[in-house]
Design an enzyme around this catalytic site. Structure first.
Site, mmCIF file in Angstrom:
data_model
loop_
_atom_site.group_PDB
_atom_site.id
_atom_site.type_symbol
_atom_site.label_atom_id
_atom_site.label_comp_id
_atom_site.label_asym_id
_atom_site.label_seq_id
_atom_site.Cartn_x
_atom_site.Cartn_y
_atom_site.Cartn_z
ATOM 1 N N ASP A 73 0.820 -0.974 0.024
ATOM 2 C CA ASP A 73 -0.115 0.059 -0.222
ATOM 3 C C ASP A 73 0.820 1.354 -0.021
ATOM 4 O O ASP A 73 2.219 1.375 0.422
ATOM 5 C CB ASP A 73 -0.970 0.034 1.169
ATOM 6 C CG ASP A 73 -2.285 0.451 0.803
ATOM 7 O OD1 ASP A 73 -2.368 1.305 -0.022
ATOM 8 O OD2 ASP A 73 -3.293 0.121 1.556
ATOM 9 N N ASP A 102 -10.345 1.827 -3.639
ATOM 10 C CA ASP A 102 -11.075 1.575 -2.306
ATOM 11 C C ASP A 102 -12.392 1.643 -2.254
ATOM 12 O O ASP A 102 -13.089 1.344 -1.060
ATOM 13 C CB ASP A 102 -10.429 2.812 -1.300
ATOM 14 C CG ASP A 102 -8.970 2.300 -0.747
ATOM 15 O OD1 ASP A 102 -8.553 1.212 -0.986
ATOM 16 O OD2 ASP A 102 -8.266 3.300 -0.089
#
Length: 721
Positions: free
Chosen positions: A453, A522
């Site tokens: 990430d 997301d």
């Protein structure tokens, strides 16, 4: 059309119906005569006759060329291909060029200016799928004993008059890849990103085409900068044109002042810029780009495992008993890869502390991760783990021990973003620490997959030099990130990696050269995802695009959607789940098991075929599919995103099929039949849901099917064999 050189000075790169023609007969850098659809040799031989146009009043006294590295010395007054200086001087090189064409698909041009002590190397490689990759480098030859500051090294190619409409993408967190169109006018259409990563608003492709071009029609030229740091894409049209052409298209790395300073003998290699041309719309671009990626060495062709990621299932509540139960249910419904997300390490019980401390938390995991990993592997699933190695919380043991490893100016830390600062990976000790900690955990737990990430843009991306001078660092940070990934992959060749950047903020061919998939967004709201994935697919093949079923109530939008619709949209990519399956009832688990079986059945086609997207009058209805390369099989998704202006969809053609075949059309009902808003279904629907209906390919392509009136947030899957 097999000749490499039509005449000694005409150099032709050609493949898959596309061509680049360069002429080296004049002084200075070679001129670009053509980029686009392939031409026969006799037409190529006549291109120099068209290279000199009329000379208007109040202009240069003779016609001028667009060269492979446009500059004012050529007559070009637009954005230059190269810009640099030595302390404010020696800024106007006059190139002496040499050309080497080793094959039908590779060309190298070297330009040198002895007076300014600069040498550039430009290389074009056209692959068998018609994707053109342009590499550039610049060297300070040392002829002048002074540093060379490089301001830009761009790749630019010409566009014809008929290229009149621009399409690019923008976006934000949870709404990536939103298309925007404009008419190409005079001036510069510039998409510049200074975010330190690709960005949620990154355009992916900057496309210019004939008026009204769509997915399946029109001629289109496009470019992509294969770089995960600061970058720029541009299309530029001046009133006087670009030599014999109308405009230019291209881009490169966006360099901050002083970011690339070359001492004598040093070189800078610019990121690769990709160009692609299509005579059959955006789908033609995607077909070339997808096939090209699939042909790259090291590309994963093994079946993409069905994933469960724990983030929206448990968030920071990483309890062994709960996760063990979750793994049991996941295996029962057909999950093949179990990924433990944030919260397993250091003092990371929330997002304000612990980031950077890549040690298994003894408070949460007194026996380490071993019991969970062994349980997951014992169920026949792969095990994956979440990391964010490029970021730190100031409240972490790492920063307390190494405060100088935080990227930022001498004046103080940059503004926080998600309570994070950036780890200076250009510091060799910091990079080595990341490699060793991640590698140790991969080895200890036999980790199969990393979710990597990157949750913030880079502000004040500078690092303090030995004399505490702030120096621009985005280029160094990006290169160091690549080096860390390269080293991890070298140590663990079977390890798979996902690029996640608060969703889809780092999606580009630079990071995809080192990873196996991207986390597309997301946002797991399927209505949002349908559009996000549709446009991300311009560049990214579905098997590299993470696409998950989220909970019934979407975390990011708070919208409730039917499981059948969420499951249908998740089939568009590398499918998975992000949901606490222990809360599912028996019926939901049954649907998920059927969906998992459908994914396993269809993924050989979905992850190898060509994308097709229907051009429809309004965007309330989405019809898109995947067609096998031999066109013998296809899968189409029909998605109703909202109510449409018409009472019925009418006859909707299915693109990309073979008109000379007959297809058996089936509506796959494993997920249940969709809700509709109609008194009766079209006549063909009953046969297609019960066993299949034989239909002519010409009828499906040229006339189309009368589709049912789907309720909003409903869809169906058509399988053609």
């Amino acid at each position: 059309m097999s000749a490499v050189v039509v005449t000694p000075h005409l150099h032709v790169l050609r493949a898959a119906g596309t061509a680049l023609v360069v002429d080296s007969s004049t002084a200075g850098m070679p001129r670009v005569l053509h980029w686009g659809a392939d031409l026969p040799d006799d037409a190529v031989a006549q291109l120099p006759l068209l290279a000199s146009g009329p000379v208007p009043h109040s202009a240069l006294d003779e016609s001028w060329p667009l060269t492979v590295l446009p500059s004012p010395a050529d007559g070009w007054l637009g954005t230059p291909g190269f810009a640099g200086h030595r302390g404010g001087g020696t800024a106007a090189p006059r190139w002496v060029a040499s050309v080497d064409q080793a094959s039908e698909r590779e060309l190298v041009v070297t330009g040198e200016d002895a007076a300014s002590g600069v040498r550039v190397s430009l290389a074009w490689r056209l692959d068998v799928h018609g994707v053109l990759r342009v590499s550039r480098s610049v060297t300070n030859t040392g002829a002048i004993d002074a540093a060379l500051d490089v301001a830009a090294l761009r790749a630019l190619l010409p566009l014809p008059v008929r290229a009149s409409e621009v399409l690019d993408l923008t976006g934000r967190w949870c709404r990536e890849r939103s298309p925007q169109r404009s008419v190409l006018g005079d001036g510069t259409h510039l998409r510049a990103s200074r975010r330190g990563r690709t960005g949620h608003d990154a355009t992916l492709l900057l496309a210019v085409g004939t008026a009204g071009f769509g997915f399946g029609h029109g001629e289109v030229w496009a470019t992509h900068v294969a770089w995960s740091g600061n970058h720029e894409h541009l299309v530029e049209r001046l009133p006087e044109g670009a030599g014999m052409h109308r405009a230019v298209l291209g881009g490169g790395e966006l360099l901050e002042p002083g970011e690339v300073r070359l001492e004598p003998g040093e070189s800078y290699a610019a990121p690769e810029v990709v160009f692609v041309h299509s005579t059959d719309g955006l789908d033609g671009l995607s077909r070339r780009l997808h096939r090209s990626q699939r042909a790259e060495p090291g590309y994963r062709h093994t079946p993409r495992p069905l994933v469960l990621n724990t983030w929206e299932a448990v968030y920071f509540e990483t309890d062994l008993a709960h996760l063990t139960e979750l793994a049991d249910v996941a295996a029962q419904v057909g999950v093949e890869r179990f990924v433990l997300d944030d919260g397993w390490f250091g003092g990371r019980r929330h997002d304000r502390a612990g980031l950077g401390d890549w040690w298994v938390s003894p408070q949460v995991w007194p026996e380490g991760l071993g019991p969970l990993v062994e349980h997951v592997h014992g169920l026949g699933m792969e095990f994956g783990l979440w990391f964010e190695p490029e970021m730190v919380n100031l409240d972490s043991d790492l920063v307390r021990e190494h405060p100088d490893w935080v990227l930022g100016p001498a004046a103080g830390h940059p503004r926080e973003w998600r309570h994070q600062q950036v780890l200076d990976l250009a510091n060799p000790a910091a990079a080595a620490h990341v490699v060793e900690r991640v590698s140790a955990l991969v080895g200890e737990y036999a980790i199969d997959f990393l979710k990597w990430d990157h949750n913030r843009d880079l502000l004040e991306s500078v690092r303090r030099d030995w004399d505490r001078t702030d120096r621009p660092a985005t280029h160094l940070q990006t290169a160091a990130f690549y080096a860390v990934l390269d080293e991890l992959r070298r140590r663990h060749p079977r390890l798979e990696v996902e690029s996640c950047a608060s969703g889809g903020a780092r999606v580009d061919l630079g990071v995809l050269a080192r990873t196996d998939r991207v986390w597309t967004s997301d946002c797991n709201d399927a209505l949002e995802r349908a559009r996000i994935q549709r446009w991300t697919g311009l560049l990214v093949p579905p098997e590299r695009m993470g696409s998950h079923i989220g909970p019934p109530r979407a975390h990011t939008t708070h919208r409730h959607l039917d499981l059948s619709f969420r499951a249908l949209v998740a089939l568009q990519g590398h499918a998975g789940l992000e949901w606490d399956l222990t809360t599912c009832d028996a019926q939901e688990r049954q649907v998920l098991a059927a969906w998992a079986g459908l994914y396993r059945e269809l993924r050989p086609l979905l992850h190898s075929g060509d994308p097709v997207r229907a051009d429809l009058p309004d965007d309330s209805l989405v019809v898109q599919g995947t067609v096998a390369p031999d066109r013998g099989e296809a899968v189409f998704q029909v998605l109703s995103l909202e109510t449409g202006p018409a009472a019925t969809p009418g006859l909707v053609p299915l693109p990309g099929l073979d008109r000379d075949r007959a297809y058996r059309v089936r509506v796959r009902t494993e997920l249940g039949e969709p809700a509709t808003v109609q008194a009766s279904a079209p006549d063909w629907w009953s046969a297609a849901t019960s066993g299949g209906l034989e239909v002519s390919g010409a009828l499906l392509t040229d006339v189309g099917l009368p589709l049912p009136v789907l309720a909003p947030a409903q869809g169906c899957l058509l399988h053609l064999t």
